[in-house]
Design an enzyme around this catalytic site. Sequence first.
Site, PDB file in Angstrom:
ATOM      1  N   SER A  37       0.840  -1.409   0.094  1.00  5.70           N
ATOM      2  CA  SER A  37      -0.050   0.000   0.206  1.00  5.70           C
ATOM      3  C   SER A  37       0.965   1.205  -0.062  1.00  5.70           C
ATOM      4  CB  SER A  37      -0.853   0.031   1.301  1.00  5.70           C
ATOM      5  OG  SER A  37      -1.371   1.310   1.308  1.00  5.70           O
ATOM      6  N   HIS A  62      -1.400  -1.158  -4.067  1.00  8.09           N
ATOM      7  CA  HIS A  62      -2.738  -0.863  -3.452  1.00  8.09           C
ATOM      8  C   HIS A  62      -2.868   0.530  -3.126  1.00  8.09           C
ATOM      9  CE1 HIS A  62      -6.222  -2.107  -0.518  1.00  8.09           C
ATOM     10  NE2 HIS A  62      -5.721  -1.100   0.179  1.00  8.09           N
ATOM     11  N   ASP A  64      -4.879   3.498  -1.413  1.00  7.37           N
ATOM     12  CA  ASP A  64      -5.885   4.081  -0.322  1.00  7.37           C
ATOM     13  C   ASP A  64      -6.392   5.501  -0.451  1.00  7.37           C
ATOM     14  OD1 ASP A  64      -6.159   1.673   1.372  1.00  7.37           O
ATOM     15  OD2 ASP A  64      -3.823   2.158   1.802  1.00  7.37           O
ATOM     16  N   MET A  66      -9.104   8.171   0.816  1.00  6.75           N
ATOM     17  CA  MET A  66      -9.909   8.625   2.048  1.00  6.75           C
ATOM     18  C   MET A  66     -10.486   9.889   1.701  1.00  6.75           C
ATOM     19  SD  MET A  66      -7.816   6.866   5.154  1.00  6.75           S
ATOM     20  CE  MET A  66      -6.751   5.588   4.734  1.00  6.75           C
ATOM     21  N   HIS A  98      -8.668   1.261  -3.423  1.00  8.09           N
ATOM     22  CA  HIS A  98      -9.527   0.781  -2.232  1.00  8.09           C
ATOM     23  C   HIS A  98     -10.071   2.125  -1.846  1.00  8.09           C
ATOM     24  CE1 HIS A  98      -9.463  -0.255   2.245  1.00  8.09           C
ATOM     25  NE2 HIS A  98     -10.776  -0.191   1.789  1.00  8.09           N
ATOM     26  N   MET A 100     -12.179   4.442   0.394  1.00 10.92           N
ATOM     27  CA  MET A 100     -12.717   4.480   1.655  1.00 10.92           C
ATOM     28  C   MET A 100     -13.470   6.006   1.745  1.00 10.92           C
ATOM     29  SD  MET A 100      -9.618   2.957   4.010  1.00 10.92           S
ATOM     30  CE  MET A 100      -8.579   3.196   2.442  1.00 10.92           C
TER      31      MET A 100
HETATM   32  C1  DX5 Z   1      -6.288   1.438   6.173  1.00  8.04           C
HETATM   33  C2  DX5 Z   1      -5.735   1.100   4.818  1.00  8.04           C
HETATM   34  C3  DX5 Z   1      -4.691   0.331   4.405  1.00  8.04           C
HETATM   35  C4  DX5 Z   1      -3.415   0.722   5.005  1.00  8.04           C
HETATM   36  C5  DX5 Z   1      -2.949  -0.472   5.778  1.00  8.04           C
HETATM   37  O1  DX5 Z   1      -7.453   2.136   6.013  1.00  8.04           O
HETATM   38  O2  DX5 Z   1      -6.612   0.509   4.125  1.00  8.04           O
HETATM   39  O3  DX5 Z   1      -4.506  -0.227   3.163  1.00  8.04           O
HETATM   40  O4  DX5 Z   1      -2.396   1.077   4.128  1.00  8.04           O
HETATM   41  O5  DX5 Z   1      -1.622  -0.094   6.656  1.00  8.04           O
HETATM   42  P1  DX5 Z   1      -0.881  -1.114   7.358  1.00  8.04           P
HETATM   43  O6  DX5 Z   1      -0.265  -2.245   6.516  1.00  8.04           O
HETATM   44  O7  DX5 Z   1       0.392  -0.303   7.870  1.00  8.04           O
HETATM   45  O8  DX5 Z   1      -1.939  -1.697   8.399  1.00  8.04           O
HETATM   46 ZN    ZN Z   2      -6.544  -0.130   1.884  1.00 11.12          ZN
END
Ligand code: DX5
Ligand code: ZN
Length: 248
Positions: A37, A62, A64, A66, A98, A100
């Site tokens: 990620s 990946h 992320d 938000m 992903h 969110m």
């Molecule tokens: C958290 C994200 C994850 C994040 C995971 O809300 O969706 O993808 O990057 O991070 P680690 O691997 O550090 O828990």
């Molecule tokens: Zn994620």
Amino acid sequence: MPGVRPLDASLDLVEAATDTASTGPRELFASKRVAPSILSSDFSRLGSQVEEVMAAGARIIHVDVMDGHFVPPITIGPLVASSIADQVHDAGGAIDVHLMIESPERHIEEFARAGADNITFHAEATPHINRTLNAIRELGCLAGLAVNPGTPVAAVSESVNDADVFLCMTVNPGWGGQPFIADSPDKVRRLAETVGAGTIEVDGGIDAGTAGGIAAAGASLFVAGSAVFGADDPAAAYTAIAEAAGAA
Ligand code: DX5
Ligand code: ZN
């Protein structure tokens, strides 16, 4: 900037791009993989961080997203996905977005245009799960459905044939670096019984210590942020997690 697909690209260009990638991503998402990620990467040298983990064998990156509403932080959007898409695709990889965010259906086309190969949104984020999954597939992407730790597995039971990827959060979404929720393997076992052949992705607190147990429970796609990019040697960290998970 080289490698950036303009977000106002014509639909023809998007179709051509997704046609080219159509065999690769499906196979990648069906295999056992660790997906670094970029949330935990150094954004001042994002390209070289991606290059480093891809040289170590990573093929799914990946991303992320938000929005400050579905989860408190605001992170990145289609411009950043677009900035690495050609690099990832040229190296035989795929972009795993992903979302969110609330009302994800309003944004999926932007991410498809930005080069996403899979787009996952949260079951908690919209009443329009079926329509959104179908729309993602119509855009030429794989479609993913995510559930938070407090959301029952039953939230995906009416979508088994409509989604390609089922994402089980193993921390509460919003931040990297949180500890893995210990009950997650049990939930993944129940999710695996529910979804049959679909890919089960896990996200949050995955490292070389937690990957093996969650793999045994049925997960096949392991997102790792801080355990990869927070390490002194991200390539070595990637390899250690992949070995622990029994992944490529
Ligand atoms: C958290 C994200 C994850 C994040 C995971 O809300 O969706 O993808 O990057 O991070 P680690 O691997 O550090 O828990
Ligand atoms: Zn994620």
